[in-house]
Design a protein around this motif. Structure first.
Motif, PDB file in Angstrom:
ATOM      1  N   TRP A   1       0.838  -1.208   0.000  1.00 17.16           N
ATOM      2  CA  TRP A   1       0.000   0.000   0.000  1.00 17.16           C
ATOM      3  C   TRP A   1       0.871   1.255   0.000  1.00 17.16           C
ATOM      4  O   TRP A   1       0.514   2.269  -0.617  1.00 17.16           O
ATOM      5  CB  TRP A   1      -0.941   0.002   1.196  1.00 17.16           C
ATOM      6  CG  TRP A   1      -2.243  -0.702   0.943  1.00 17.16           C
ATOM      7  CD1 TRP A   1      -2.595  -1.950   1.365  1.00 17.16           C
ATOM      8  CD2 TRP A   1      -3.359  -0.198   0.202  1.00 17.16           C
ATOM      9  NE1 TRP A   1      -3.867  -2.255   0.935  1.00 17.16           N
ATOM     10  CE2 TRP A   1      -4.366  -1.198   0.219  1.00 17.16           C
ATOM     11  CE3 TRP A   1      -3.617   0.993  -0.476  1.00 17.16           C
ATOM     12  CZ2 TRP A   1      -5.598  -1.037  -0.418  1.00 17.16           C
ATOM     13  CZ3 TRP A   1      -4.841   1.163  -1.109  1.00 17.16           C
ATOM     14  CH2 TRP A   1      -5.812   0.157  -1.075  1.00 17.16           C
ATOM     15  N   LEU A   2       2.019   1.211   0.655  1.00 15.64           N
ATOM     16  CA  LEU A   2       2.929   2.361   0.611  1.00 15.64           C
ATOM     17  C   LEU A   2       3.533   2.525  -0.786  1.00 15.64           C
ATOM     18  O   LEU A   2       3.760   3.655  -1.239  1.00 15.64           O
ATOM     19  CB  LEU A   2       4.033   2.202   1.659  1.00 15.64           C
ATOM     20  CG  LEU A   2       3.569   2.286   3.125  1.00 15.64           C
ATOM     21  CD1 LEU A   2       4.747   2.050   4.063  1.00 15.64           C
ATOM     22  CD2 LEU A   2       2.919   3.635   3.412  1.00 15.64           C
ATOM     23  N   TYR A   3       3.795   1.414  -1.458  1.00 16.16           N
ATOM     24  CA  TYR A   3       4.217   1.488  -2.865  1.00 16.16           C
ATOM     25  C   TYR A   3       3.171   2.243  -3.677  1.00 16.16           C
ATOM     26  O   TYR A   3       3.500   3.118  -4.488  1.00 16.16           O
ATOM     27  CB  TYR A   3       4.345   0.074  -3.445  1.00 16.16           C
ATOM     28  CG  TYR A   3       5.655  -0.634  -3.275  1.00 16.16           C
ATOM     29  CD1 TYR A   3       6.327  -0.676  -2.050  1.00 16.16           C
ATOM     30  CD2 TYR A   3       6.231  -1.312  -4.336  1.00 16.16           C
ATOM     31  CE1 TYR A   3       7.512  -1.364  -1.906  1.00 16.16           C
ATOM     32  CE2 TYR A   3       7.425  -2.007  -4.206  1.00 16.16           C
ATOM     33  CZ  TYR A   3       8.056  -2.033  -2.978  1.00 16.16           C
ATOM     34  OH  TYR A   3       9.234  -2.721  -2.846  1.00 16.16           O
ATOM     35  N   TRP A   4       1.893   1.863  -3.471  1.00 19.47           N
ATOM     36  CA  TRP A   4       0.824   2.523  -4.223  1.00 19.47           C
ATOM     37  C   TRP A   4       0.712   3.988  -3.848  1.00 19.47           C
ATOM     38  O   TRP A   4       0.408   4.832  -4.704  1.00 19.47           O
ATOM     39  CB  TRP A   4      -0.492   1.782  -3.987  1.00 19.47           C
ATOM     40  CG  TRP A   4      -0.527   0.416  -4.601  1.00 19.47           C
ATOM     41  CD1 TRP A   4       0.156   0.005  -5.705  1.00 19.47           C
ATOM     42  CD2 TRP A   4      -1.284  -0.714  -4.157  1.00 19.47           C
ATOM     43  NE1 TRP A   4      -0.124  -1.317  -5.974  1.00 19.47           N
ATOM     44  CE2 TRP A   4      -0.990  -1.789  -5.037  1.00 19.47           C
ATOM     45  CE3 TRP A   4      -2.161  -0.932  -3.096  1.00 19.47           C
ATOM     46  CZ2 TRP A   4      -1.570  -3.053  -4.897  1.00 19.47           C
ATOM     47  CZ3 TRP A   4      -2.729  -2.190  -2.949  1.00 19.47           C
ATOM     48  CH2 TRP A   4      -2.445  -3.233  -3.849  1.00 19.47           C
ATOM     49  N   ALA A   5       0.962   4.320  -2.582  1.00 18.64           N
ATOM     50  CA  ALA A   5       0.959   5.726  -2.178  1.00 18.64           C
ATOM     51  C   ALA A   5       2.014   6.507  -2.951  1.00 18.64           C
ATOM     52  O   ALA A   5       1.773   7.645  -3.389  1.00 18.64           O
ATOM     53  CB  ALA A   5       1.204   5.842  -0.671  1.00 18.64           C
ATOM     54  N   LEU A   6       3.185   5.898  -3.135  1.00 18.65           N
ATOM     55  CA  LEU A   6       4.241   6.535  -3.930  1.00 18.65           C
ATOM     56  C   LEU A   6       3.787   6.750  -5.356  1.00 18.65           C
ATOM     57  O   LEU A   6       3.945   7.848  -5.920  1.00 18.65           O
ATOM     58  CB  LEU A   6       5.503   5.670  -3.907  1.00 18.65           C
ATOM     59  CG  LEU A   6       6.586   6.033  -4.939  1.00 18.65           C
ATOM     60  CD1 LEU A   6       7.170   7.416  -4.656  1.00 18.65           C
ATOM     61  CD2 LEU A   6       7.682   4.977  -4.981  1.00 18.65           C
ATOM     62  N   LEU A   7       3.204   5.726  -5.971  1.00 15.33           N
ATOM     63  CA  LEU A   7       2.805   5.828  -7.370  1.00 15.33           C
ATOM     64  C   LEU A   7       1.736   6.885  -7.567  1.00 15.33           C
ATOM     65  O   LEU A   7       1.817   7.706  -8.495  1.00 15.33           O
ATOM     66  CB  LEU A   7       2.310   4.465  -7.867  1.00 15.33           C
ATOM     67  CG  LEU A   7       1.881   4.407  -9.334  1.00 15.33           C
ATOM     68  CD1 LEU A   7       3.028   4.814 -10.253  1.00 15.33           C
ATOM     69  CD2 LEU A   7       1.381   3.011  -9.691  1.00 15.33           C
ATOM     70  N   TRP A   8       0.728   6.898  -6.689  1.00 15.00           N
ATOM     71  CA  TRP A   8      -0.335   7.901  -6.844  1.00 15.00           C
ATOM     72  C   TRP A   8       0.173   9.308  -6.508  1.00 15.00           C
ATOM     73  O   TRP A   8      -0.332  10.281  -7.058  1.00 15.00           O
ATOM     74  CB  TRP A   8      -1.555   7.516  -6.006  1.00 15.00           C
ATOM     75  CG  TRP A   8      -2.580   6.782  -6.830  1.00 15.00           C
ATOM     76  CD1 TRP A   8      -3.768   7.274  -7.284  1.00 15.00           C
ATOM     77  CD2 TRP A   8      -2.504   5.426  -7.311  1.00 15.00           C
ATOM     78  NE1 TRP A   8      -4.433   6.318  -8.019  1.00 15.00           N
ATOM     79  CE2 TRP A   8      -3.680   5.175  -8.052  1.00 15.00           C
ATOM     80  CE3 TRP A   8      -1.560   4.415  -7.199  1.00 15.00           C
ATOM     81  CZ2 TRP A   8      -3.930   3.946  -8.666  1.00 15.00           C
ATOM     82  CZ3 TRP A   8      -1.807   3.181  -7.805  1.00 15.00           C
ATOM     83  CH2 TRP A   8      -2.974   2.967  -8.528  1.00 15.00           C
ATOM     84  N   THR A   9       1.181   9.414  -5.670  1.00 18.69           N
ATOM     85  CA  THR A   9       1.814  10.718  -5.448  1.00 18.69           C
ATOM     86  C   THR A   9       2.482  11.199  -6.729  1.00 18.69           C
ATOM     87  O   THR A   9       2.401  12.391  -7.080  1.00 18.69           O
ATOM     88  CB  THR A   9       2.850  10.627  -4.317  1.00 18.69           C
ATOM     89  OG1 THR A   9       2.197  10.275  -3.093  1.00 18.69           O
ATOM     90  CG2 THR A   9       3.564  11.956  -4.122  1.00 18.69           C
ATOM     91  N   LEU A  10       3.115  10.287  -7.439  1.00 13.31           N
ATOM     92  CA  LEU A  10       3.730  10.646  -8.721  1.00 13.31           C
ATOM     93  C   LEU A  10       2.668  11.072  -9.730  1.00 13.31           C
ATOM     94  O   LEU A  10       2.868  12.028 -10.491  1.00 13.31           O
ATOM     95  CB  LEU A  10       4.538   9.470  -9.269  1.00 13.31           C
ATOM     96  CG  LEU A  10       5.824   9.143  -8.515  1.00 13.31           C
ATOM     97  CD1 LEU A  10       6.429   7.828  -9.009  1.00 13.31           C
ATOM     98  CD2 LEU A  10       6.846  10.272  -8.664  1.00 13.31           C
ATOM     99  N   PHE A  11       1.512  10.382  -9.730  1.00 11.91           N
ATOM    100  CA  PHE A  11       0.418  10.804 -10.608  1.00 11.91           C
ATOM    101  C   PHE A  11      -0.019  12.232 -10.270  1.00 11.91           C
ATOM    102  O   PHE A  11      -0.316  13.036 -11.161  1.00 11.91           O
ATOM    103  CB  PHE A  11      -0.781   9.855 -10.471  1.00 11.91           C
ATOM    104  CG  PHE A  11      -0.571   8.479 -11.040  1.00 11.91           C
ATOM    105  CD1 PHE A  11       0.384   8.232 -12.007  1.00 11.91           C
ATOM    106  CD2 PHE A  11      -1.350   7.425 -10.599  1.00 11.91           C
ATOM    107  CE1 PHE A  11       0.569   6.958 -12.535  1.00 11.91           C
ATOM    108  CE2 PHE A  11      -1.186   6.148 -11.115  1.00 11.91           C
ATOM    109  CZ  PHE A  11      -0.215   5.916 -12.086  1.00 11.91           C
TER     110      PHE A  11
END
Length: 208
Positions: A118-128
């Motif tokens: 979920w923290l990985y996904w937080a990183l990706l959506w932050t990049l979005f």
């Protein structure tokens, strides 16, 4: 998230990553976003109606909508060439929510690996958010690479292990592997990709 849904989230991240890198055309990528978006909206809706008030089921279902709305949003952007600013700020909401879901997995479900995912996904959506919400177009290539990698390491591979009944074995080792991967691979890629940050973005923001 169900293993089947997770598998197809991996597929859409993989494809969208190549779009962000300028390797694919926008309208050619829109259908997979529509298909996966619908899957990730229909599935939690079914779970909610059949949960009989079970709090854990409702909690898991709520997280699926974050993904479903993401890909439906992207599908509309790509089909109709809309401005991506709204999607960027929706991604900020998802990024913040993902940190909360990570905490739930660490504390409530005692699943440190999915907490890290979920923290990985937080990183990706932050990049979005940075690319679409703030117009940091120089980050598009890096974001695309991260999306491609996360499509495998956070979605397709865990989904395959879940479907085969192998998930949950070697939790301590997997936790360390995911932590090291995040630091070494994503950090290393960022350092390497910095040389591209002064170059124009390969695809238009509103078509991504």
């Amino acid at each position: 998230m169900s293993a089947i849904g997770l598998f197809y989230v991996g597929a859409v991240l993989f494809v969208n990553g190549f779009l962000l890198m300028g390797r694919l055309e926008a309208k050619g990528v829109a259908p997979i976003n529509l298909f996966v978006g619908l899957l990730q909206v229909v599935t939690p809706t079914y779970l909610i109606f059949t949960a009989d008030g079970d709090a854990s089921t409702l909690l898991n279902a709520s997280g699926l909508y974050l993904f479903g709305f993401t890909y439906l949003y992207v599908a509309f952007l790509l089909f109709f060439g809309l401005d991506g600013g709204g999607f960027g700020y929706y991604s900020l909401f998802v990024a913040i929510a993902s940190v909360g879901y990570a905490a739930v997995n660490f504390v409530k479900f005692l699943d440190p690996v999915f907490g890290i995912i979920w923290l990985y996904w937080a990183l990706l959506w932050t990049l979005f958010f940075l690319v679409f919400g703030l117009g940091k177009q120089e980050l598009s290539r890096y974001t695309g690479i991260v999306a491609i990698l996360q499509g495998w390491v956070t979605c397709a591979i865990p989904a395959a292990l879940l479907l085969l009944g192998f998930w949950g074995e070697g939790v301590a080792i997997l936790t360390v592997v995911y932590l090291v991967f995040a630091v070494v691979v994503f950090g290393g890629l960022y350092t390497r990709e910095r040389r591209h940050f002064g170059l124009p973005r390969p695809v238009e923001v509103e078509a991504s």
